[in-house]
Enzyme design. Sequence first.
Site, PDB file in Angstrom:
ATOM      1  N   ASP A  50     -10.403  -6.913   0.200  1.00  0.00           N
ATOM      2  CA  ASP A  50      -9.615  -6.253   1.239  1.00  0.00           C
ATOM      3  C   ASP A  50      -9.200  -7.348   2.232  1.00  0.00           C
ATOM      4  O   ASP A  50      -9.671  -8.493   2.150  1.00  0.00           O
ATOM      5  CB  ASP A  50     -10.444  -5.152   1.908  1.00  0.00           C
ATOM      6  CG  ASP A  50      -9.582  -4.024   2.460  1.00  0.00           C
ATOM      7  OD1 ASP A  50      -8.374  -4.244   2.657  1.00  0.00           O
ATOM      8  OD2 ASP A  50     -10.111  -2.924   2.702  1.00  0.00           O
ATOM      9  N   ARG A 104       4.742   3.315   2.806  1.00  0.00           N
ATOM     10  CA  ARG A 104       5.555   2.222   3.355  1.00  0.00           C
ATOM     11  C   ARG A 104       7.047   2.390   3.040  1.00  0.00           C
ATOM     12  O   ARG A 104       7.839   1.519   3.361  1.00  0.00           O
ATOM     13  CB  ARG A 104       5.097   0.878   2.769  1.00  0.00           C
ATOM     14  CG  ARG A 104       3.607   0.612   2.793  1.00  0.00           C
ATOM     15  CD  ARG A 104       3.033   0.580   4.178  1.00  0.00           C
ATOM     16  NE  ARG A 104       1.648   0.137   4.178  1.00  0.00           N
ATOM     17  CZ  ARG A 104       0.739   0.514   5.051  1.00  0.00           C
ATOM     18  NH1 ARG A 104       1.062   1.392   5.994  1.00  0.00           N
ATOM     19  NH2 ARG A 104      -0.491   0.041   5.006  1.00  0.00           N
ATOM     20  N   HIS A 163     -11.333  -1.671   9.509  1.00  0.00           N
ATOM     21  CA  HIS A 163     -10.272  -2.421  10.174  1.00  0.00           C
ATOM     22  C   HIS A 163     -10.744  -2.899  11.546  1.00  0.00           C
ATOM     23  O   HIS A 163     -10.246  -3.913  12.058  1.00  0.00           O
ATOM     24  CB  HIS A 163      -9.014  -1.549  10.363  1.00  0.00           C
ATOM     25  CG  HIS A 163      -8.336  -1.212   9.079  1.00  0.00           C
ATOM     26  ND1 HIS A 163      -8.686  -0.118   8.323  1.00  0.00           N
ATOM     27  CD2 HIS A 163      -7.324  -1.831   8.422  1.00  0.00           C
ATOM     28  CE1 HIS A 163      -7.908  -0.070   7.240  1.00  0.00           C
ATOM     29  NE2 HIS A 163      -7.077  -1.092   7.279  1.00  0.00           N
ATOM     30  N   LYS A 176      -9.260   1.061  -5.455  1.00  0.00           N
ATOM     31  CA  LYS A 176      -9.980   0.667  -4.239  1.00  0.00           C
ATOM     32  C   LYS A 176     -10.797   1.856  -3.714  1.00  0.00           C
ATOM     33  O   LYS A 176     -10.556   2.996  -4.130  1.00  0.00           O
ATOM     34  CB  LYS A 176      -8.984   0.186  -3.172  1.00  0.00           C
ATOM     35  CG  LYS A 176      -7.921   1.218  -2.759  1.00  0.00           C
ATOM     36  CD  LYS A 176      -6.889   0.599  -1.845  1.00  0.00           C
ATOM     37  CE  LYS A 176      -5.902   1.641  -1.338  1.00  0.00           C
ATOM     38  NZ  LYS A 176      -4.827   1.052  -0.514  1.00  0.00           N
ATOM     39  N   HIS A 177     -11.821   1.628  -2.871  1.00  0.00           N
ATOM     40  CA  HIS A 177     -12.324   0.386  -2.302  1.00  0.00           C
ATOM     41  C   HIS A 177     -13.766   0.231  -2.773  1.00  0.00           C
ATOM     42  O   HIS A 177     -14.661   0.850  -2.192  1.00  0.00           O
ATOM     43  CB  HIS A 177     -12.319   0.431  -0.787  1.00  0.00           C
ATOM     44  CG  HIS A 177     -11.007   0.811  -0.154  1.00  0.00           C
ATOM     45  ND1 HIS A 177     -10.542   2.117  -0.064  1.00  0.00           N
ATOM     46  CD2 HIS A 177     -10.039   0.043   0.424  1.00  0.00           C
ATOM     47  CE1 HIS A 177      -9.374   2.137   0.559  1.00  0.00           C
ATOM     48  NE2 HIS A 177      -9.032   0.893   0.860  1.00  0.00           N
ATOM     49  N   ASP A 191       0.862  -1.188   0.000  1.00  0.00           N
ATOM     50  CA  ASP A 191       0.000   0.000   0.000  1.00  0.00           C
ATOM     51  C   ASP A 191       0.893   1.230   0.000  1.00  0.00           C
ATOM     52  O   ASP A 191       1.362   1.662   1.065  1.00  0.00           O
ATOM     53  CB  ASP A 191      -0.901   0.036   1.244  1.00  0.00           C
ATOM     54  CG  ASP A 191      -1.995  -1.013   1.217  1.00  0.00           C
ATOM     55  OD1 ASP A 191      -2.838  -0.952   0.323  1.00  0.00           O
ATOM     56  OD2 ASP A 191      -1.984  -1.901   2.091  1.00  0.00           O
ATOM     57  N   ARG A 230      -7.184  10.630   2.055  1.00  0.00           N
ATOM     58  CA  ARG A 230      -6.761   9.590   1.112  1.00  0.00           C
ATOM     59  C   ARG A 230      -7.547   9.692  -0.191  1.00  0.00           C
ATOM     60  O   ARG A 230      -7.167   9.108  -1.198  1.00  0.00           O
ATOM     61  CB  ARG A 230      -6.970   8.196   1.715  1.00  0.00           C
ATOM     62  CG  ARG A 230      -6.102   7.926   2.931  1.00  0.00           C
ATOM     63  CD  ARG A 230      -6.519   6.651   3.638  1.00  0.00           C
ATOM     64  NE  ARG A 230      -6.282   5.464   2.827  1.00  0.00           N
ATOM     65  CZ  ARG A 230      -6.757   4.247   3.128  1.00  0.00           C
ATOM     66  NH1 ARG A 230      -7.519   4.083   4.214  1.00  0.00           N
ATOM     67  NH2 ARG A 230      -6.494   3.218   2.354  1.00  0.00           N
TER      68      ARG A 230
END
Length: 446
Positions: A345, A169, A273, A260-261, A161, A230
Site C-alpha cells: 500500500d 476516479r 491513511h 487488497k488489502h 483505484d 467497500r
Amino acid sequence: MYNYRYNLNNKWRKPLYMMCLLLGIVLLLSACGQAQKPSSATDSNIDSNTGSNTGQSSSPSEQNTTPPQEEVQEEPQEEADPVQDQLSSLTLEEKIGQMILAGVQGTTLDAQAKQMIMDQKVGGIIFYANNVTTLEGTAKFVQSIKETNQSNPVPIFMSVDQEGGKVSRMPETVESIPSNKKIGQTNDSALAETMGELLARQVQLVGFNVDFAPVLDVNSNPKNPVIGDRSFGSSAELVSRMGIAEMKGFRSEGIIPVVKHFPGHGDTSVDSHLDLPVVNKTEKQLAELEWIPFQAAVKEQVEAVMVAHILFPKLDPDHPASLSDVIIGEHLRGKFKYDGVVITDDLSMGAIAKNFKLDQAALATVKAGSDVLLVAHSYESAKTIFDTLMGAVKSGEISESRIDESVYRILALKQQYKLSDDQKASGDLKQLNADILDWRKQINAQ
C-alpha cells in the site's frame, strides 16, 4: 622314348598352361567375391538401420547376426525464456526502477514527472482523483506518460483505484458503479463478474492497464472507518465468491486486477491513511476469516496482491504487514505458496510515515518479499526509494539476485498482459454507459 616324351610335352604344354592360367583367374575372382560378401551384408544392415536406401539387400540371417546401430540421442534444448531474456538486458538502474510505482502531480505531465520517468525509470504510475479531469483530458495525460516512457526498455503500469461506490476516479460523464456491499447483497456472483468487466471497460476509456480492485477484506468490524461498504460483506465465503468473480471480469477485458488489502483490513478501527492500525488476532483466527478470500485468490493465480499497513503483533510485533517477513515471506510466499507480484500500500500513508523513515521502510519491505513499492504524492519520495535500493545493492545489504526475483515477476506480468506504451485509450462511452444502466437495473431487481 626320349623323343616321344619331348614331343608330347611340347604338344600339350601350351594348352595346359592356358588352362592353369584360366583356373587361377577363376579362383582369384571367387576369393575376391567371398571377401566382399560379409562387407556387403554389413553395409546393407547399416543402411537399413539409418533409413538409407542403397539398393542392396541382405538375408534375415545376415541381419540377425549384425548388432543394431545405436541411435544418437540429441540433448533436449532448453526452452527460451523471454522474461529472463528481457531481465538480462536491463541495467541495475532499470531493474530498480521497475520496482517503484509512483504518483504524479496535477493534471498534465510536468517537468518533474518527466524527469522521474527518465531518471528513475519508474515501472508504474498511479492516478488519484486530483489527476483526473475530463475523459479526454485524462486520456491525454495518461498517453503523455506512456509516450515519455517509450525511451525506457519496459512498458509502464498505468494504475488507478477504481472500485465502485465511494472509491471512484472516473469523470462524471461515466455512469457510476455501486459499492461492493450493494453487489454482495444480491448474492449473485454473475453480477459481480459483470461488475469487474464494467470497471475494466471504464478504466480502458482513459488508457489504464491496472486497477487496484477487487477488495477482498471481510467487513467484520462495524466501527471500521476505512472499509465499510467497500467490502462485499461480513462472510468470508461471500467475499471470496464475489471477489473472485469480479477478478475474472477484469481479466476478461485485459485489465490487471490487484486484490487488497492482505492480510485483511476488515477488522480495523483506525484508518491506515492516518495512523497504524493494530489487530490483535492470532494466526488461527486470521486463517478462519480474513485469509480465506486471499487464499481463494491465490488458488486462482491472482496476478497481484496489495499488502496493508496493519500491525499484527501476535504474528510480528515489530513490523506492519507491508514490511513483515513473517507475513509476506513466511505466510503469503511460504504457506500460501504465492509467487505473483506483491505490492505495498502507499508508503507515504500515515501508518508508515509516522513510524518509519521511508528508506528504512523501503529496505524492510524488499527484504520481506515485496516486488513493487507504491509511493504517491511526492517525486522526492520516489527518488529516495530509488537511491536507497541502489545503495543497498552496491553495498551488499541487498543482493542483485533478490532484485532480480522481483523484477522477473513484474516483467512476467507485463508480458502476460502484452502491455505496450503504444496502447491507447479505447472503448465506446455511450455503449458502456448503457450497459452500466442495464446492469444496475438487474441489481435493483434482486
